[in-house]
Motif scaffolding. Structure first.
Motif, short mmCIF file in Angstrom:
data_model
loop_
_atom_site.label_atom_id
_atom_site.label_comp_id
_atom_site.label_asym_id
_atom_site.label_seq_id
_atom_site.Cartn_x
_atom_site.Cartn_y
_atom_site.Cartn_z
N ARG B 388 -5.36 -5.55 2.41
CA ARG B 388 -6.27 -4.61 1.77
C ARG B 388 -5.50 -3.32 1.52
NH1 ARG B 388 -9.23 -0.43 3.39
NH2 ARG B 388 -11.20 0.02 2.35
N LEU B 389 -5.51 -2.84 0.29
CA LEU B 389 -4.69 -1.69 -0.07
C LEU B 389 -5.50 -0.40 -0.14
CD1 LEU B 389 -2.58 -3.31 -2.94
CD2 LEU B 389 -2.10 -3.27 -0.49
N GLY B 390 -6.81 -0.50 -0.11
CA GLY B 390 -7.62 0.71 -0.24
C GLY B 390 -8.94 0.38 -0.91
N ASN B 391 -9.66 1.40 -1.32
CA ASN B 391 -10.92 1.18 -2.02
C ASN B 391 -10.93 2.04 -3.28
OD1 ASN B 391 -13.87 1.75 -2.73
ND2 ASN B 391 -14.07 0.15 -1.19
N VAL B 392 -11.44 1.50 -4.36
CA VAL B 392 -11.40 2.23 -5.64
C VAL B 392 -12.11 3.58 -5.58
CG1 VAL B 392 -11.20 0.12 -7.00
CG2 VAL B 392 -13.45 1.11 -6.59
N HIS B 393 -13.06 3.69 -4.65
CA HIS B 393 -13.82 4.94 -4.61
C HIS B 393 -13.10 6.03 -3.85
CE1 HIS B 393 -17.36 3.16 -6.45
NE2 HIS B 393 -17.16 2.10 -5.70
N THR B 394 -12.13 5.65 -3.05
CA THR B 394 -11.48 6.67 -2.19
C THR B 394 -9.97 6.76 -2.37
OG1 THR B 394 -11.45 4.96 -0.47
CG2 THR B 394 -13.22 6.61 -0.34
N SER B 396 -6.33 6.67 -4.68
CA SER B 396 -5.76 6.84 -6.01
C SER B 396 -4.78 5.69 -6.27
CB SER B 396 -5.00 8.17 -6.07
OG SER B 396 -3.86 8.09 -5.23
N TYR B 397 -4.28 5.65 -7.50
CA TYR B 397 -3.27 4.65 -7.87
C TYR B 397 -2.06 4.78 -6.94
CZ TYR B 397 0.20 2.20 -10.74
OH TYR B 397 1.18 1.36 -11.18
N ALA B 398 -1.63 6.01 -6.70
CA ALA B 398 -0.47 6.22 -5.83
C ALA B 398 -0.75 5.74 -4.41
CB ALA B 398 -0.07 7.69 -5.84
N ASP B 399 -1.95 6.06 -3.91
CA ASP B 399 -2.31 5.62 -2.56
C ASP B 399 -2.17 4.11 -2.46
OD1 ASP B 399 -5.14 7.92 -2.36
OD2 ASP B 399 -3.01 8.19 -1.84
N ILE B 400 -2.67 3.43 -3.48
CA ILE B 400 -2.70 1.97 -3.44
C ILE B 400 -1.31 1.37 -3.60
CG2 ILE B 400 -3.44 -0.03 -4.83
CD1 ILE B 400 -6.14 1.51 -5.13
#
Lengths: 396, 484, 100
Positions: B388-394, B396-400
Motif C-alpha cells: 500500500r503506497l498511500g491514499n488518494v485523499h491524503t 501526493s504523487y511524490a508521496d506515493i
C-alpha cells in the motif's frame, strides 16, 4: 540493350562547342529556349533555327547554315527530345546522361572507389574524373522541374566530400519533386560531421543505398576487399540513423554471401531495424562478377529456402524488405509479394521460356549480362498456377 | 584480376579477442550464451571450453558467430560498442514513461463467487464498497501526473459494471482533462459480462472502450471455476463476447483465462473454446498464489512442473492450429518472444525488470488506497498492507512514487543485481516479481532456486528456444508473434 | 543429512564464487564455508532427498568452476560494460570510445 555511349558517325564543328552537356529538343518541342539545347533533326523538315548543336540521323541535303552538327550513329538513333547528352570537346564521343522515358536514370559521378568488390559491376579506375561531377551539375540545371526521380552512383560518390553535398543541395533546390537515390559504401558517414552535412541537405525525398555483406567484419571486408570496411559502414549507418536519414541496406546474394544469408538478415533485423528498407539482390554478371564468376555464381534455386527464412527474419520485425533481380520462377511463392521489377530498363531482357509464362508481366526479367550465366531452372509458370496461390503461412 | 585478396587477408591478424559482457547457461547438450541485450548463441561444450580457456583462434566458424552476436570483438573495433549501446538504450526506452496503466477498482461488489478470486465476496446490496466521485477525481489527478504519453485506464472490481455510473463519470472527466493534455488515452473495462446492457455497449462505442473478460474454457469447466447464481457465467460471457464484437468490433474484446487444477487436463478444449468464440488471442496463465487461491488450498493443488506440462501441451496444440490456418496467438509466449527476438520490451508489468510495480501500473482501490500492483491490493485484502503506497485523499504523487513501500521492493528485486538473476543468461527475457516473492517467501527477491516464478519462466524460455531452433514452422509463427 | 567436505585452492577460486555456487544449488544442498590459510574448506549438507550424493557433489564442483568463470567474465568486461552503458544513456549516444 540500349546503347548509352558511342562515337559520332560524322562531326562538323564550325566553331568550338561552348558546353559539354546538352538537353535535346526536336521539331515538336514547343519552346523558344535555345541555351544549352541541342536539336535532333530526323529529316530536313525538322530543322529549326538558333541551336548551338544539331544532331542528325543522316547527312542532310542542306547543311544547317554552318552550325555545329553531329551525325548520330545507328546505336544512338533512339535519342529523343528530353534526353540529355554529354559531348566531348572534339565532338567525337557522345555519352547519354539521361533518358527521358526511363524510370531509372542513374548518374555516374565517379569511377574511383575505395572498395574493390568481388562482384563490382562498375570496376574502379584510379584517375581523377571530376568532369563526371561537373556534367552532373549541368544535367541538374537542364532537367525539368517536375523530374520525378534521379539516382547517383559510382564508384564511391562520397569521395567528393562536400562537393557531393553541394550537388545534392542543388538537386533539392532545382528538382523539388525528385526522389533522389544515392549508392554509397557508407564508410564516410562514420565521420559524424560528414553525416551531419548530409542531413543538412534536408531533402526528405533523398535516400542512400548502402551494402552489407556479412554479419561480422571478416566476410564483409573480404567481399568488398577492404579491411575495416564493416566497422566504418555500420557506424556510418548508425550515424545516419541517429540523424533520421533515409537508408536502404542492400545485400547482393552470391556464392560468398548466400551461405550466410540468414545470419546477415538476422544481423540487420536486430542491429539496424531503423532503416527504411532492405533489398536482397540477385547477382548481375558484369564487370568483376564475370571475372570472378566461379567464386560468385550460385543458382538461386540453391538458396531458395534460406531466402525465404531471411525475408521472414526481416519482414516479421517490420523491416520493409524487397527481393530484387530474381525471376519469379526461381522464387518461393511466399516471396512474390516482396519481389519488385528492379532491373533498369536499359539492361532488361527476357528468356525464351518467358514467352509462355503466365507471370511474365509481373517479373523483372533478366539483366542483359545474364547471357553469361543463368539458372537452368528458368521455367514458364502456367497461367492457372499464377492465378491460384497455394495457402501461405497465415499472418493474422 | 589477381588483385583480389583471399579471405584470409581479411581475418583478424591475431587472436587477441576482447570479451564483451555475456552470460551463459549449460543446457542438456550445449551451452547457451546471451549477450548484453539477450541475443543468443548456442555452442557445443567443446566450443565453450575454447572461450573459457582463452583459446579462441583468429578465425573460425565459432569466432564469426560470436562476433556477429557481439560477444567478442577485436580491440580496434568500434561498431560493437555502439551497437550494444543503441540496443541497450532501446530496451530501456520506455522506462522514463511511467506510469502507463492505471487501474480503478470502482466497486468491490461482485455477483460471482470464484474460488481463486483475490477480492472478498461481497453481496451486491451494499454501497459501502463502491468508489466515490471524489476518490475517482483524485485518482485521475495522479493518473495525469504520470509522465507517460500513453495512459490506459482500466476499470476493475469486483465487477465494475455494478458501478457503471462512476465508470461513465470517470471516462467523461478523463477525456475532458485530456483535451488540453493530448495524451494517448485508452480505456478498458475488465468485466465478467454477466451484466452487460445495451446502454453499456453504446457508451463503449461512443468512447472507444475495450472490453477484457474472463473465459476459462468450455462451459462446464468455466462455470465450475466461476460460480454465480443461475450457474450461467459461461453462457453470459460467451453471449457478451458476441454482443461486444457485433456492437464494437471484433478487435475490441479480449479474454483472459485463469488456470485451476481442473484446467490442467483440458488445455486443448480450452483453446478450442477460444477459437469457437472467434478470439484471436489466448493467455495461458499460471495460478497466482494470492487471495482465495491460498485460502482454499487451490494454489497447492499443483506444482510448477505440472503447469509446465499443461503449457507445453497447449502451445503445441496452438502451433498445430496455426499450421492449419487458424491464427491464434498465445500471449505469454508472444511477450517473451518479443524480448528474445527484438529490442523492444513489452510493458507487461509481471515480466519486466525493473518490476512494473508502481512505475508500470498503479491501482486505486474503491476506498482511495493506492497499491503498487493488483496483486499488492489482493495481499492487502488478506491483511498484508506491504504494497500500500498511500491514499488518494491524503498523499501526493511524490508521496506515493517516492515512498519506501515502492522504492524498496523495486530496488531489491532489480534482476540485474539480484542473486542468481544477475548471472542468468535468461535475465533479459525475464523480470522481477517482488509481490509474488514476498507473498511466497516473505522477501522481495525470494530465493530463485526454490522460486516457482523462476522455475516456470525458465521452463518456458527453454521450451520456446528449443522450438524456435528445431521447428521451422514454429519459428515462423514465433517471428510473427514477436513482431506484433 | 549427509555431510561432505571439499577444499578449494583460494588462489584459484574466490569465496564469492563458491557462495554463488552454493546459492544456485540451494534447493539441493546447503554449505558452510571456512577460510583456512590458502584453502577454503566447504562442508556440504545434503538432505536425503538430494539423491545420489556423488553426483550432487560433482554438480557442485562444476558449478564452482562455472561461477569462477562468470567472475572472470564479469571482471574482464566490467569496464566495457560501463562504457556501453555510458554510451547508451548519454545524450548523443555517440561518445567516441577513445575519448572516454
Amino acid at each position: 540493350m540500349i546503347a548509352l555511349r558511342a562515337r559520332a558517325a560524322n562531326v562538323q564543328l564550325s566553331a568550338p562547342l561552348d558546353r559539354t552537356v546538352w538537353l535535346l529538343t526536336d521539331a515538336t518541342t514547343a519552346t523558344a529556349q535555345r541555351k544549352g539545347r541541342a536539336c535532333v533533326v530526323r529529316d530536313d523538315d525538322d530543322f529549326r533555327d538558333g541551336y548551338g548543336l544539331y544532331l542528325t540521323h543522316d547527312p542532310l541535303a542542306r547543311s544547317p547554315n554552318g552550325a555545329n552538327t553531329l551525325q548520330l550513329p545507328p546505336l544512338l538513333r533512339h535519342l529523343e527530345a528530353g534526353d540529355v547528352i554529354s559531348v566531348s570537346e572534339d565532338g567525337q564521343q557522345i555519352r547519354v546522361l539521361w533518358r527521358h522515358r526511363s524510370h531509372h536514370n542513374h548518374i555516374l559521378l565517379t569511377e574511383r572507389c575505395d572498395h574493390y568488390c568481388l562482384m563490382c559491376s562498375q570496376p574502379p579506375k584510379r584517375g581523377a574524373d571530376d568532369w563526371l561531377l561537373r556534367d552532373a551539375f549541368e544535367l541538374i540545371r537542364l532537367l525539368p522541374r517536375t523530374t520525378p526521380g534521379i539516382g547517383f552512383t559510382g564508384g564511391e560518390p562520397t569521395l567528393y566530400g562536400d562537393d557531393l553535398l553541394r550537388l545534392l543541395k542543388l538537386c533539392r533546390n532545382l528538382l523539388p519533386f525528385a526522389a533522389v537515390h544515392i549508392l554509397s559504401n557508407g564508410r564516410r558517414f562514420s565521420d559524424f560531421s560528414f553525416a551531419a552535412g548530409w542531413a543538412a541537405v534536408e531533402n526528405a525525398n533523398m535516400m542512400v543505398g548502402i551494402p552489407i555483406y556479412g554479419a561480422e567484419p571478416s566476410l564483409h571486408d573480404y567481399v568488398v576487399q577492404a579491411r575495416g570496411a564493416f566497422d566504418d559502414t555500420v557506424r556510418g549507418i548508425l550515424n545516419l540513423g541517429q540523424l533520421r536519414q533515409r537508408i536502404e541496406v542492400r545485400v547482393v546474394i552470391h556464392k560468398q554471401t548466400a551461405p550466410r544469408l540468414v545470419e546477415i538478415a538476422e544481423f540487420i533485423a536486430r542491429n539496424l531495424p531503423f532503416v527504411e528498407q532492405v533489398a536482397l539482390m540477385g547477382l548481375e554478371v558484369t564487370g568483376f562478377a564475370r571475372a570472378n564468376l566461379d567464386d560468385l555464381w550460385i543458382d538461386p534455386v540453391d538458396y531458395r529456402d534460406d531466402l525465404v527464412e531471411a525475408v521472414r527474419r526481416l519482414d516479421r520485425r517490420r523491416v520493409r524488405t524487397m527481393v530484387y533481380n530474381h525471376q519469379l520462377c526461381l522464387l518461393d511463392r511466399e516471396l512474390w509479394p516482396f519481389a519488385g521489377k528492379s532491373i533498369s530498363d536499359w539492361k532488361n531482357e527476357y528468356h525464351p521460356e518467358c514467352l509462355k509464362c503466365g507471370a511474365a508481366h509481373e517479373c523483372g526479367g533478366f539483366f542483359h549480362s545474364s547471357k553469361y550465366r543463368v539458372s537452368p531452372h528458368i521455367k514458364a509458370i502456367p497461367p492457372d498456377e499464377v492465378a491460384a496461390p497455394k495457402a501461405l503461412l497465415p499472418l493474422s | 584480376m589477381s588483385k583480389f585478396q583471399a579471405p584470409e587477408a581479411f581475418s583478424p591478424s591475431s587472436a587477441s579477442w576482447k570479451l564483451l559482457p555475456f552470460r551463459f547457461e549449460r543446457l542438456n547438450s550445449h551451452v547457451l550464451l546471451t549477450n548484453m541485450v539477450g541475443e543468443r548463441v548456442a555452442v557445443s561444450e567443446s566450443d565453450f571450453a575454447q572461450i573459457a580457456d582463452d583459446g579462441l583462434p583468429a578465425d573460425s566458424e565459432l569466432v564469426r558467430r560470436l562476433r556477429a552476436a557481439q560477444i567478442i570483438m577485436q580491440p580496434d573495433e568500434k561498431a560493437p560498442l555502439e551497437l550494444l549501446a543503441l540496443k541497450t538504450r532501446t530496451r530501456y526506452r520506455t522506462l522514463p514513461e511511467s506510469t502507463g496503466l492505471h487501474i480503478f477498482v470502482v466497486s468491490l461488489r461482485c455477483e460471482h463467487a470464484c474460488p481463486y478470486c483475490q477480492v472478498s465476496r461481497q453481496s451486491s446490496d451494499t454501497d459501502r464498497f463502491d468508489m466515490s466521485t471524489e476518490t475517482a477525481r483524485r485518482a485521475l489527478d495522479l493518473t495525469f501526473r504520470s509522465p507517460s504519453q500513453s495512459l490506459k485506464i482500466e476499470f476493475q472490481g469486483g465487477e465494475p459494471l455494478l458501478n457503471f455510473p462512476l465508470i461513465r463519470e470517470i471516462v467523461v472527466e478523463a477525456e475532458r482533462r485530456n483535451a488540453q493534455l493530448g495524451r494517448d488515452l485508452s480505456f478498458v473495462i475488465a468485466t465478467n459480462l454477466a451484466l452487460l446492457t445495451d446502454e453499456v455497449l453504446d457508451f463503449c462505442a461512443d468512447h472507444d472502450i475495450y472490453i477484457s473478460t474472463s473465459l476459462d474454457g468450455p462451459a462446464e469447466l468455466h462455470n465450475k471455476n466461476r460460480p454465480r447464481p443461475g450457474r450461467d457465467s459461461w453462457e453470459r460471457a460467451v453471449d457478451g463476447i458476441r454482443r461486444v464484437r457485433e456492437a464494437l468490433g471484433a478487435d475490441r474484446v479480449a479474454a483472459l483465462m485463469t488456470t485451476t487444477a481442473r484446467s490442467l487436463d483440458r488445455v486443448s478444449d480450452i483453446v478450442d473454446c477460444y477459437v469457437e468464440q472467434g478470439l484471436t488471442e489466448i493467455f495461458l496463465r499460471p495460478l497466482s498464489p494470492y487471495g482465495f487461491a491460498v485460502k482454499t488450498k487451490a494454489y497447492s493443488a499443483y506444482g510448477t512442473d505440472r503447469w509446465l506440462a499443461f503449457y507445453e501441451e497447449g502451445l503445441n496444440y496452438i502451433l498445430e492450429l496455426n499450421r492449419k490456418g487458424v491464427g491464434l496467438t498465445e500471449r505469454f509466449a508472444a511477450i517473451i518472444l518479443k524480448k528474445m527476438l527484438t529490442n523492444e520490451v513489452p510493458r507487461y508489468v509481471d515480466l519486466v525488470s525493473p518490476s512494473g510495480i508502481g512505475i508500470g501500473a498503479l491501482v486505486y482501490n474503491y476506498d482511495g488506497d493506492v497499491y503498487a500492483s493488483d496483486e499488492g491490493r489482493m495481499l492487502a485484502e488478506m491483511g498484508d498492507e506491504t504494497f500500500r503506497l498511500g491514499n488518494v485523499h491524503t498523499a501526493s504523487y511524490a508521496d506515493i512514487m517516492l515512498s519506501d513501500s515502492l522504492l524498496q521492493p523495486l530496488e531489491e528485486s532489480f534482476a540485474a543485481s539480484a542473486p542468481m538473476c544477475s548471472d542468468c543468461a535468461f535475465e533479459p527475457y525475464c523480470g522481477s516479481d517482488p509481490v509474488y516473492h514476498y507473498a511466497t517467501t516473505g522477501d522481495f527477491v525470494g530465493r530463485k532456486p526454490l522460486s516457482g516464478f523462476c522455475r516456470r519462466n525458465m521452463g518456458v524460455f527453454k521450451l520456446l528456444i528449443d522450438k524456435y531452433e528445431t521447428d521451422p514452422h514454429a519459428r515462423a509463427v514465433f517471428l510473427d508473434w514477436a513482431g506484433r | 543429512m549427509t555431510e561432505h567436505q571439499l577444499t578449494f585452492d583460494a588462489s584459484m577460486h574466490s569465496a564469492d564464487a563458491i557462495q554463488r555456487a552454493a546459492y544456485r544449488l540451494s534447493d539441493r544442498l546447503s554449505c558452510d564455508l571456512v577460510a583456512e590459510g590458502d584453502t577454503l574448506r566447504c562442508t556440504l549438507h545434503l538432505p536425503p532427498e538430494s539423491g545420489d550424493v556423488p553426483s550432487v557433489v560433482a554438480d557442485f564442483r562444476n558449478e564452482v568452476l562455472d561461477q569462477t568463470l562468470r567472475e572472470r567474465i564479469r571482471n574482464e568486461t566490467q569496464e566495457v560494460r560501463n562504457l556501453i552503458l555510458a554510451l547508451a544513456f548519454s545524450n548523443t549516444g555517440l561518445v567516441d570510445a577513445s575519448e572516454s
